[in-house]
Design an enzyme around this catalytic site. Structure first.
Site, short mmCIF file in Angstrom:
data_model
loop_
_atom_site.label_atom_id
_atom_site.label_comp_id
_atom_site.label_asym_id
_atom_site.label_seq_id
_atom_site.Cartn_x
_atom_site.Cartn_y
_atom_site.Cartn_z
N GLU A 1 0.82 -1.21 0.00
CA GLU A 1 0.00 0.00 0.00
C GLU A 1 0.86 1.27 0.00
O GLU A 1 0.48 2.29 -0.58
CB GLU A 1 -0.99 0.00 1.17
CG GLU A 1 -0.40 -0.26 2.54
CD GLU A 1 -0.36 -1.72 2.91
OE1 GLU A 1 -0.93 -2.08 3.96
OE2 GLU A 1 0.26 -2.50 2.17
N GLY B 1 12.71 -39.08 0.29
CA GLY B 1 12.02 -40.14 -0.43
C GLY B 1 10.77 -40.64 0.29
O GLY B 1 10.19 -39.95 1.12
N CYS C 1 -0.94 -2.93 8.16
CA CYS C 1 -0.38 -3.14 9.51
C CYS C 1 -0.54 -1.89 10.37
O CYS C 1 -0.51 -0.77 9.88
CB CYS C 1 1.09 -3.55 9.41
SG CYS C 1 2.18 -2.27 8.76
N SER D 1 14.80 -43.56 -11.09
CA SER D 1 13.63 -42.66 -11.05
C SER D 1 13.66 -41.60 -12.14
O SER D 1 12.82 -40.70 -12.13
CB SER D 1 13.55 -41.99 -9.68
OG SER D 1 14.70 -41.19 -9.44
N ARG E 1 16.40 -24.04 -10.89
CA ARG E 1 16.97 -23.68 -12.19
C ARG E 1 15.81 -23.29 -13.10
O ARG E 1 15.29 -24.11 -13.87
CB ARG E 1 17.77 -24.86 -12.76
CG ARG E 1 18.94 -25.25 -11.87
CD ARG E 1 19.80 -26.36 -12.44
NE ARG E 1 19.13 -27.63 -12.53
CZ ARG E 1 18.92 -28.46 -11.51
NH1 ARG E 1 19.30 -28.10 -10.28
NH2 ARG E 1 18.34 -29.63 -11.69
N SER F 1 6.98 -40.67 7.02
CA SER F 1 7.14 -40.25 8.42
C SER F 1 6.42 -38.92 8.67
O SER F 1 5.80 -38.73 9.72
CB SER F 1 8.63 -40.11 8.75
OG SER F 1 8.81 -39.79 10.11
N THR G 1 17.64 -40.14 -0.90
CA THR G 1 17.52 -39.32 -2.11
C THR G 1 18.88 -38.80 -2.54
O THR G 1 19.22 -38.79 -3.73
CB THR G 1 16.55 -38.15 -1.87
OG1 THR G 1 15.25 -38.66 -1.58
CG2 THR G 1 16.48 -37.23 -3.07
N LEU H 1 19.53 -29.98 -5.88
CA LEU H 1 18.49 -29.35 -5.06
C LEU H 1 18.53 -27.83 -5.18
O LEU H 1 18.42 -27.10 -4.20
CB LEU H 1 18.59 -29.77 -3.59
CG LEU H 1 18.39 -31.26 -3.31
CD1 LEU H 1 18.45 -31.52 -1.80
CD2 LEU H 1 17.08 -31.78 -3.88
N GLU I 1 10.91 -33.26 -0.92
CA GLU I 1 11.01 -33.92 -2.21
C GLU I 1 11.38 -35.40 -2.10
O GLU I 1 11.85 -36.00 -3.07
CB GLU I 1 12.00 -33.17 -3.10
CG GLU I 1 11.56 -31.76 -3.44
CD GLU I 1 12.19 -31.23 -4.71
OE1 GLU I 1 12.46 -32.02 -5.63
OE2 GLU I 1 12.42 -30.01 -4.77
#
Length: 383
Positions: A55, A311, A78, A171, A210, A317, A199, A207, A309
């Protein structure tokens, strides 16, 4: 102004807010539009933490023309001091005579205070225009500011039969090129990427985000440059190599290795020599790292969002512990098969279908040759 006008101009403010994605953390993304005599006279959005709020950016563009105009803003202005002064004070001085707000600020420091301050100054406020959309684009901020823990998104690329790798561990590539490009955009909008040790061992990924040439955010100009996400690797036995690509110059962001108190000190020293930080957390049920404690630690570091990402054990979990806020599942038109192939969510799992994790607010759309399924656990407090 009528309801249709309010909806039209708020849609523009929401589109502006999205320009800040990936650069405002730990702040929300916010867009603002100033309208006078039915025409937009100024626009603004929050570019990055510490910069002008949306704003204020719009008011600076409008100057004296803001007098007797209407402000449309995606989040309640705010009324407290943070990195910048309260926006409400500037609004009151600006001569704005009406404020239309998509959603109240979930920040306990402000929630409702901005609206009350403006009302006391004689500026009427309309709240709730396209609120659901506003909450969705700020789902990360809503979760973080109300719980002090990050918003956790699980991303998986799987076959029709739920496999994320073959029985040999291969994969590449289950998902389409379009889907993989979308994942890089997701990475550019998150604070941290989290994976399990498997992984890193099997895929050895960078990781990093890009973004394709032509879509990369410029360092200067209309949009701020995105930052590379921090890499979080859960490795209770310290199995990954210090020579993994996440430690290379091609993957410049910080690395956090999460392990158990029993982990080898020799391995710990070897990893620390690769310029990473090692965090030790106690083990809980089923011999897993205490992921709830980990999320609290990440939150304390101002990490507002985590993209998981893989595994399968890591995702399983998180599901077992009800720590997932959102699923983004890319389903490829392939059947891998194999009882020993890895599924997208392993872990302990539900004992009865009735206790399975149910999703709501589902969106299903094409992503190249794939189908992207997006949904939120019914237990999530965000939406």
């Amino acid at each position: 102004m009528n309801a249709a006008d309010d909806d039209f101009f708020m849609r523009r403010a929401l589109a502006l807010a999205l320009r800040g994605r990936g650069s405002t953390s730990p702040n929300p993304v916010v867009g603002a539009v100033i309208v006078k005599n039915g025409r937009i006279i100024a626009e603004g959005y929050h570019r990055r933490a510490g910069d002008d709020h949306a704003e204020i950016a719009a008011l600076k563009q409008a100057g004296d023309r803001a007098r007797r105009a209407t402000l449309y803003v995606t989040l309640e202005p705010c009324d407290h001091y943070g990195r910048t002064p309260p926006c409400t004070r500037t609004l009151i001085k600006s001569g704005i005579i009406r404020v239309v707000i998509a959603m109240k600020d979930p920040n306990p420091l402000n929630n409702g205070r901005g609206v009350k301050r403006l009302a006391r100054a004689g500026i009427p406020c309309v709240v709730g225009i396209r609120e659901e959309e506003a909450r969705r684009i700020n789902e990360v901020f809503v979760k973080f500011i109300t719980t002090s823990t990050p918003f956790v998104t699980v991303k998986a690329a799987q076959s029709l039969d739920g496999k994320i790798a073959t029985r040999t561990g291969d994969s590449r590539w289950i998902s389409s090129e379009v889907s993989r490009a979308r994942v890089h955009e997701m990475r550019a909008q998150t604070d941290a990427i989290m994976v399990g040790a498997g992984t890193i061992i099997h895929d050895n990924p960078l990781l990093t985000s890009r973004i394709r040439t032509g879509r990369r955010l410029p360092a200067t100009g209309s949009q701020p440059q995105h930052q590379q996400p921090i890499k979080v690797v859960v490795d209770k036995d310290l199995r990954i190599s210090p020579k993994a690509r996440i430690f290379s110059d091609a993957s410049p962001a910080a690395v956090l290795i999460v392990t158990s108190p029993e982990a080898s000190r020799r391995k710990m020293q070897a990893l620390m020599s690769a310029k990473c930080e090692v965090l030790r957390f106690s083990l809980v049920k089923h011999g897993m790292i205490d992921l709830q404690k980990l999320m609290r630690e990440l939150g304390s570091r101002q990490i507002t969002s985590v993209l998981v990402e893989g595994g399968g054990e890591m995702i399983g979990s998180l599901v077992d512990n009800r720590l997932v806020d959102k699923f983004m599942i890319f389903i490829a038109p392939k059947v891998i098969g194999g009882r020993d192939a890895i599924t997208s969510a392993e872990g302990h799992g539900a004992e009865m279908v009735a206790s399975a994790l149910a999703l709501r607010n589902m969106r299903i759309r094409r992503s190249g040759a794939d189908v992207l399924v997006e949904g939120y656990p019914a237990c999530s407090p965000v939406l």
